[in-house]
Design a protein around this motif. Sequence first.
Motif, PDB file in Angstrom:
ATOM      1  N   SER A  47       0.805  -1.106  -0.124  1.00  7.77           N
ATOM      2  CA  SER A  47       0.031  -0.069  -0.064  1.00  7.77           C
ATOM      3  C   SER A  47       0.991   1.470  -0.127  1.00  7.77           C
ATOM      4  O   SER A  47       1.484   1.498   1.160  1.00  7.77           O
ATOM      5  N   LYS A  70      -6.488  -9.608  -1.223  1.00 11.20           N
ATOM      6  CA  LYS A  70      -5.539  -8.525  -1.383  1.00 11.20           C
ATOM      7  C   LYS A  70      -6.313  -7.353  -1.261  1.00 11.20           C
ATOM      8  O   LYS A  70      -7.438  -7.059  -1.046  1.00 11.20           O
ATOM      9  N   ARG A  71      -5.447  -6.079  -1.188  1.00 13.09           N
ATOM     10  CA  ARG A  71      -6.173  -4.858  -0.878  1.00 13.09           C
ATOM     11  C   ARG A  71      -5.906  -4.074  -2.112  1.00 13.09           C
ATOM     12  O   ARG A  71      -4.994  -4.223  -2.974  1.00 13.09           O
ATOM     13  N   PRO A 102      -8.130   2.381  -0.121  1.00 14.02           N
ATOM     14  CA  PRO A 102      -7.903   0.830   0.246  1.00 14.02           C
ATOM     15  C   PRO A 102      -8.750   0.244   1.008  1.00 14.02           C
ATOM     16  O   PRO A 102      -9.392   0.478   2.074  1.00 14.02           O
ATOM     17  N   ALA A 103      -9.194  -0.911   0.360  1.00  9.29           N
ATOM     18  CA  ALA A 103     -10.240  -1.906   0.943  1.00  9.29           C
ATOM     19  C   ALA A 103     -10.026  -3.316   0.571  1.00  9.29           C
ATOM     20  O   ALA A 103      -9.008  -3.448  -0.572  1.00  9.29           O
ATOM     21  N   PRO A 104     -10.534  -4.335   0.819  1.00  9.28           N
ATOM     22  CA  PRO A 104     -10.422  -5.598   0.077  1.00  9.28           C
ATOM     23  C   PRO A 104     -10.749  -5.654  -1.396  1.00  9.28           C
ATOM     24  O   PRO A 104     -11.694  -4.910  -1.605  1.00  9.28           O
ATOM     25  N   SER A 105      -9.831  -6.205  -2.196  1.00 14.45           N
ATOM     26  CA  SER A 105     -10.154  -6.312  -3.524  1.00 14.45           C
ATOM     27  C   SER A 105     -11.317  -7.438  -3.845  1.00 14.45           C
ATOM     28  O   SER A 105     -11.582  -8.304  -3.334  1.00 14.45           O
TER      29      SER A 105
END
Length: 132
Positions: free
Chosen positions: A46, A86-87, A77-80
């Motif tokens: 990140s 992944k973020r 930024p958050a869960p993909s």
Amino acid sequence: MTQNRSLSCFLASLVFLPTATWGGNESRSAAYEVSDGLIEVVADFSENAIYWCGVGDYALLRLAKRGNTRIYVWKGPAPSTARPGKRAVTFGFTPPPGASTGASFTTDVSLIGNSLSVGQAKRTCDERTASG
């Protein structure tokens, strides 16, 4: 003869330099079209410049967007969704609903509505990062 040997040794030593000194951030992220024209960028780690680089590279090279086209942060930024576990940061080419899109002088991807032009985002590929 000594001069040729010195040149050969110098050239051979270049092979052992870290590749990060030769390349930018392009290889540190992957971009995915997720829905409604939104692009999700997954980065190796990140850092703002890497997310912007990923979306700028994708917009310019894959979507043939013009350099002055604006890119907006839709989701920090958050869960993909494209790569579970992944973020990711989600971007779009229109402002997100209800977001403040005033002049911003930061590359912070946690600011919803923050924007850069495609050209500015692509230039972040050349920025030095904390990792290299």
